[in-house]
Design a protein around this motif. Structure first.
Motif, PDB file in Angstrom:
ATOM      1  N   PRO A  85     -13.812 -46.408 -37.254  1.00 42.11           N
ATOM      2  CA  PRO A  85     -14.525 -45.554 -38.219  1.00 42.11           C
ATOM      3  C   PRO A  85     -15.405 -46.442 -39.116  1.00 42.11           C
ATOM      4  N   VAL A  86     -16.709 -46.223 -39.015  1.00 44.29           N
ATOM      5  CA  VAL A  86     -17.668 -47.199 -39.533  1.00 44.29           C
ATOM      6  C   VAL A  86     -17.582 -47.386 -41.052  1.00 44.29           C
ATOM      7  N   ASP A  87     -17.279 -46.333 -41.791  1.00 46.63           N
ATOM      8  CA  ASP A  87     -17.237 -46.466 -43.252  1.00 46.63           C
ATOM      9  C   ASP A  87     -16.061 -47.361 -43.663  1.00 46.63           C
ATOM     10  N   LEU A 124     -24.762 -60.638 -31.773  1.00 48.61           N
ATOM     11  CA  LEU A 124     -24.150 -59.350 -31.475  1.00 48.61           C
ATOM     12  C   LEU A 124     -22.721 -59.595 -31.008  1.00 48.61           C
ATOM     13  N   VAL A 125     -21.758 -59.024 -31.719  1.00 52.89           N
ATOM     14  CA  VAL A 125     -20.354 -59.163 -31.310  1.00 52.89           C
ATOM     15  C   VAL A 125     -19.901 -57.830 -30.724  1.00 52.89           C
ATOM     16  N   GLY A 126     -19.594 -57.838 -29.443  1.00 52.71           N
ATOM     17  CA  GLY A 126     -19.211 -56.601 -28.751  1.00 52.71           C
ATOM     18  C   GLY A 126     -20.356 -56.114 -27.893  1.00 52.71           C
ATOM     19  N   THR A 127     -20.273 -56.451 -26.603  1.00 55.63           N
ATOM     20  CA  THR A 127     -21.380 -56.069 -25.705  1.00 55.63           C
ATOM     21  C   THR A 127     -20.925 -54.989 -24.725  1.00 55.63           C
ATOM     22  N   GLY A 128     -20.194 -54.017 -25.265  1.00 54.62           N
ATOM     23  CA  GLY A 128     -19.802 -52.861 -24.458  1.00 54.62           C
ATOM     24  C   GLY A 128     -20.989 -51.912 -24.353  1.00 54.62           C
ATOM     25  N   LEU A 129     -20.688 -50.617 -24.305  1.00 52.76           N
ATOM     26  CA  LEU A 129     -21.760 -49.638 -24.104  1.00 52.76           C
ATOM     27  C   LEU A 129     -22.747 -49.638 -25.273  1.00 52.76           C
ATOM     28  N   VAL A 130     -22.231 -49.633 -26.491  1.00 54.93           N
ATOM     29  CA  VAL A 130     -23.129 -49.608 -27.663  1.00 54.93           C
ATOM     30  C   VAL A 130     -23.855 -50.945 -27.785  1.00 54.93           C
ATOM     31  N   GLY A 131     -23.090 -52.034 -27.707  1.00 57.68           N
ATOM     32  CA  GLY A 131     -23.672 -53.366 -27.893  1.00 57.68           C
ATOM     33  C   GLY A 131     -24.734 -53.686 -26.857  1.00 57.68           C
ATOM     34  N   GLY A 166     -23.053 -50.653 -43.231  1.00 59.73           N
ATOM     35  CA  GLY A 166     -22.543 -49.892 -42.086  1.00 59.73           C
ATOM     36  C   GLY A 166     -23.641 -48.987 -41.563  1.00 59.73           C
ATOM     37  N   SER A 167     -23.580 -48.676 -40.268  1.00 57.39           N
ATOM     38  CA  SER A 167     -24.620 -47.772 -39.726  1.00 57.39           C
ATOM     39  C   SER A 167     -24.462 -46.366 -40.311  1.00 57.39           C
ATOM     40  N   GLY A 168     -23.299 -46.070 -40.867  1.00 52.83           N
ATOM     41  CA  GLY A 168     -23.108 -44.831 -41.638  1.00 52.83           C
ATOM     42  C   GLY A 168     -23.604 -43.595 -40.909  1.00 52.83           C
ATOM     43  N   GLY A 182     -18.447 -39.390 -21.607  1.00 53.31           N
ATOM     44  CA  GLY A 182     -17.408 -40.360 -21.969  1.00 53.31           C
ATOM     45  C   GLY A 182     -17.669 -41.173 -23.222  1.00 53.31           C
ATOM     46  N   ALA A 183     -18.918 -41.333 -23.627  1.00 51.77           N
ATOM     47  CA  ALA A 183     -19.225 -42.159 -24.813  1.00 51.77           C
ATOM     48  C   ALA A 183     -20.657 -41.879 -25.256  1.00 51.77           C
ATOM     49  N   THR A 184     -20.975 -42.264 -26.488  1.00 50.78           N
ATOM     50  CA  THR A 184     -22.368 -42.166 -26.952  1.00 50.78           C
ATOM     51  C   THR A 184     -22.856 -43.579 -27.251  1.00 50.78           C
ATOM     52  N   TYR A 185     -24.054 -43.892 -26.839  1.00 49.93           N
ATOM     53  CA  TYR A 185     -24.538 -45.256 -27.105  1.00 49.93           C
ATOM     54  C   TYR A 185     -26.050 -45.414 -27.274  1.00 49.93           C
ATOM     55  N   GLY A 206     -14.668 -53.496 -30.331  1.00 59.24           N
ATOM     56  CA  GLY A 206     -13.491 -52.697 -30.660  1.00 59.24           C
ATOM     57  C   GLY A 206     -13.356 -51.489 -29.771  1.00 59.24           C
ATOM     58  N   ALA A 207     -12.330 -50.710 -30.067  1.00 54.86           N
ATOM     59  CA  ALA A 207     -12.062 -49.529 -29.245  1.00 54.86           C
ATOM     60  C   ALA A 207     -13.046 -48.417 -29.610  1.00 54.86           C
ATOM     61  N   ASN A 208     -13.381 -47.583 -28.628  1.00 57.01           N
ATOM     62  CA  ASN A 208     -14.219 -46.419 -28.935  1.00 57.01           C
ATOM     63  C   ASN A 208     -13.379 -45.136 -28.875  1.00 57.01           C
ATOM     64  N   GLN A 209     -14.008 -44.012 -29.282  1.00 56.12           N
ATOM     65  CA  GLN A 209     -13.305 -42.718 -29.329  1.00 56.12           C
ATOM     66  C   GLN A 209     -13.012 -42.231 -27.911  1.00 56.12           C
ATOM     67  N   LYS A 210     -11.783 -41.866 -27.664  1.00 58.85           N
ATOM     68  CA  LYS A 210     -11.449 -41.239 -26.375  1.00 58.85           C
ATOM     69  C   LYS A 210     -11.568 -39.719 -26.554  1.00 58.85           C
TER      70      LYS A 210
HETATM   71  P1  NAD Z   1     -16.840 -50.361 -25.417  1.00 63.35           P
HETATM   72  O1  NAD Z   1     -15.373 -50.274 -25.130  1.00 63.35           O
HETATM   73  O2  NAD Z   1     -17.807 -50.070 -24.331  1.00 63.35           O
HETATM   74  O3  NAD Z   1     -17.178 -51.824 -25.967  1.00 63.35           O
HETATM   75  C1  NAD Z   1     -16.388 -52.494 -26.885  1.00 63.35           C
HETATM   76  C2  NAD Z   1     -16.541 -53.960 -26.626  1.00 63.35           C
HETATM   77  O4  NAD Z   1     -15.810 -54.673 -27.610  1.00 63.35           O
HETATM   78  C3  NAD Z   1     -15.992 -54.403 -25.248  1.00 63.35           C
HETATM   79  O5  NAD Z   1     -16.992 -55.103 -24.540  1.00 63.35           O
HETATM   80  C4  NAD Z   1     -14.815 -55.298 -25.614  1.00 63.35           C
HETATM   81  O6  NAD Z   1     -14.619 -56.359 -24.684  1.00 63.35           O
HETATM   82  C5  NAD Z   1     -15.243 -55.815 -26.988  1.00 63.35           C
HETATM   83  N1  NAD Z   1     -14.124 -56.308 -27.787  1.00 63.35           N
HETATM   84  C6  NAD Z   1     -12.922 -55.713 -28.031  1.00 63.35           C
HETATM   85  N2  NAD Z   1     -12.181 -56.514 -28.820  1.00 63.35           N
HETATM   86  C7  NAD Z   1     -12.919 -57.612 -29.103  1.00 63.35           C
HETATM   87  C8  NAD Z   1     -12.707 -58.770 -29.864  1.00 63.35           C
HETATM   88  N3  NAD Z   1     -11.547 -58.989 -30.495  1.00 63.35           N
HETATM   89  N4  NAD Z   1     -13.693 -59.685 -29.914  1.00 63.35           N
HETATM   90  C9  NAD Z   1     -14.863 -59.504 -29.268  1.00 63.35           C
HETATM   91  N5  NAD Z   1     -15.128 -58.423 -28.519  1.00 63.35           N
HETATM   92  C10 NAD Z   1     -14.153 -57.482 -28.437  1.00 63.35           C
HETATM   93  O7  NAD Z   1     -17.079 -49.417 -26.683  1.00 63.35           O
HETATM   94  P2  NAD Z   1     -18.486 -48.802 -27.137  1.00 63.35           P
HETATM   95  O8  NAD Z   1     -18.660 -47.478 -26.516  1.00 63.35           O
HETATM   96  O9  NAD Z   1     -19.525 -49.849 -26.993  1.00 63.35           O
HETATM   97  O10 NAD Z   1     -18.191 -48.532 -28.686  1.00 63.35           O
HETATM   98  C11 NAD Z   1     -18.053 -49.605 -29.613  1.00 63.35           C
HETATM   99  C12 NAD Z   1     -17.784 -49.036 -31.000  1.00 63.35           C
HETATM  100  O11 NAD Z   1     -18.956 -48.367 -31.486  1.00 63.35           O
HETATM  101  C13 NAD Z   1     -16.660 -47.995 -31.022  1.00 63.35           C
HETATM  102  O12 NAD Z   1     -15.847 -48.180 -32.151  1.00 63.35           O
HETATM  103  C14 NAD Z   1     -17.404 -46.679 -31.142  1.00 63.35           C
HETATM  104  O13 NAD Z   1     -16.628 -45.659 -31.718  1.00 63.35           O
HETATM  105  C15 NAD Z   1     -18.564 -47.117 -32.009  1.00 63.35           C
HETATM  106  N6  NAD Z   1     -19.693 -46.187 -32.062  1.00 63.35           N
HETATM  107  C16 NAD Z   1     -20.288 -46.045 -33.263  1.00 63.35           C
HETATM  108  C17 NAD Z   1     -21.344 -45.171 -33.421  1.00 63.35           C
HETATM  109  C18 NAD Z   1     -21.953 -45.015 -34.788  1.00 63.35           C
HETATM  110  O14 NAD Z   1     -22.735 -44.081 -35.033  1.00 63.35           O
HETATM  111  N7  NAD Z   1     -21.637 -45.887 -35.712  1.00 63.35           N
HETATM  112  C19 NAD Z   1     -21.807 -44.438 -32.322  1.00 63.35           C
HETATM  113  C20 NAD Z   1     -21.214 -44.634 -31.086  1.00 63.35           C
HETATM  114  C21 NAD Z   1     -20.125 -45.509 -30.964  1.00 63.35           C
END
Ligand code: NAD
Length: 315
Positions: free
Chosen positions: A124-126, A10-17, A145-147, A229-232, A82-86
């Protein structure tokens, strides 16, 4: 003897990860789960925290904070970085920021010798799914993509609530961009074999209610982001569903962002459509015969995606 077990990175362990990691452990989906993030401290903390719940899990998952080198033996890499939607931002506003981040991430993953499947959730996932396909050089069926998997789940939940039927018995799809131009496929929506289009002729149901249901699906992210603030959680569960379909070779039909090659009248684009998913990735796109108005809306969705994607990825 082959002792290989399933490994997910898993790459990205923010709110979604991190929500995905938590749901994975609770459902016992993989033997190994590697966490990677720029924010090392947070990710290490997550690995520790999740390991401490192992005594209560349905099966054992080996979890550690790792690096891109761990992708060499991975079956699946899930991208949530990556960045999420503000508030006030559309998913398409994120394109340049996240494409840059993805280029460096995917290059590092591929240089590990990774030869598995990518699952992309970042928005944007697509467009980012297309970017991962291009940057990785992997066959299109191995970049998913989760699409509209989450949009479809929201749709099924609201329809189930409206018709008072378990949402798992609602068969209905949202297709197109995971975003403002997505559309419901009313012509193929049914509950237990009964067409929803026919059911609304009964007097307790109405077209207006169905329109409102779709609007709430399309705008759900805005409503949630305004409140918290976010959906996860929903997307995390959708990603686990997809992970299971892949690792357990399910041949399940799920609405994912897939590369079109003539299906639905379009080429060379990643967009949300129903597809059969198994251990090899996308086995086949399910091509529904859309009504004229549905096809027009789908075409419009493709056009909007292309307008944003082409200057960034095809320049
Ligand atoms: P978040 O900011 O909580 O987490 C993002 C994580 O990415 C952070 O932990 C950050 O450190 C990490 N990160 C940033 N740059 C990096 C890099 N170069 N290498 C490794 N890690 C890096 O954001 P979130 O709320 O978890 O959202 C993540 C993404 O998921 C956003 O783009 C959001 O829009 C998307 N999202 C998608 C869906 C969907 O249906 N597909 C739904 C909700 C959110």
């Amino acid at each position: 003897m082959n002792n290989r077990v399933n490994r997910v990175v898993l790459v990205g362990t923010g709110l979604v990860g991190s929500s995905y990691a938590f749901a994975m452990v609770n459902q016992g989906v993989t033997a190994e789960l590697v966490l990677v993030d720029l924010n090392k401290e947070k990710s290490e903390g997550d690995a520790m925290d999740l390991n401490h719940g192992m005594a209560f899990a349905p099966s054992q998952t080996k979890i550690w904070f790792g690096s891109y080198a761990d992708c060499q033996d991975a079956d699946l890499v899930v991208l949530c970085a990556g960045a999420n939607q503000k508030p006030g931002e559309t998913r398409l506003d994120l394109v340049e920021k996240n494409t840059k981040i993805f280029k460096s991430i995917v290059e590092e993953i591929m240089s590990s010798g990774f030869d598995g499947i990518f699952l992309v959730a970042t928005n944007p996932v697509d467009i980012l799914s297309y970017a991962v396909w291009k940057f990785s050089g992997l066959p299109k069926e191995r970049v998913i993509g989760s699409g509209t998997i989450l949009d479809t789940a929201r749709f099924r939940f609201l329809l189930g609530d409206y018709f008072k039927v378990d949402s798992r018995n609602v068969h209905a799809y949202i297709i197109g961009e995971h975003g403002d131009t997505e559309l419901p496929v009313w012509s193929h929506a049914d509950i237990g074999g009964k067409s929803i289009a026919k059911m609304i002729n009964q007097k307790q149901y109405s077209h207006d209610d169905l329109e409102e249901i779709f609007t709430n699906v399309r705008d759900a992210a805005y409503h949630i982001i305004k409140r918290k603030g976010a959906t996860y959680y929903g997307i995390a569960m959708g990603l686990v569903r997809l992970t299971k379909a892949i690792l357990q070779d399910e041949n399940s039909i799920l609405t994912v962002s897939a590369h079109l090659n003539g299906e639905y009248g379009h080429d060379d684009i990643y967009i949300g459509v129903p597809a059969i998913v198994n251990r090899n990735g996308i086995r086949e796109i399910v091509e529904l015969s859309l009504e004229k108005e549905e096809q027009q809306k789908f075409d419009h969705s493709v056009e909007v995606l292309r307008k944003v994607m082409d200057p960034v990825l095809k320049a």
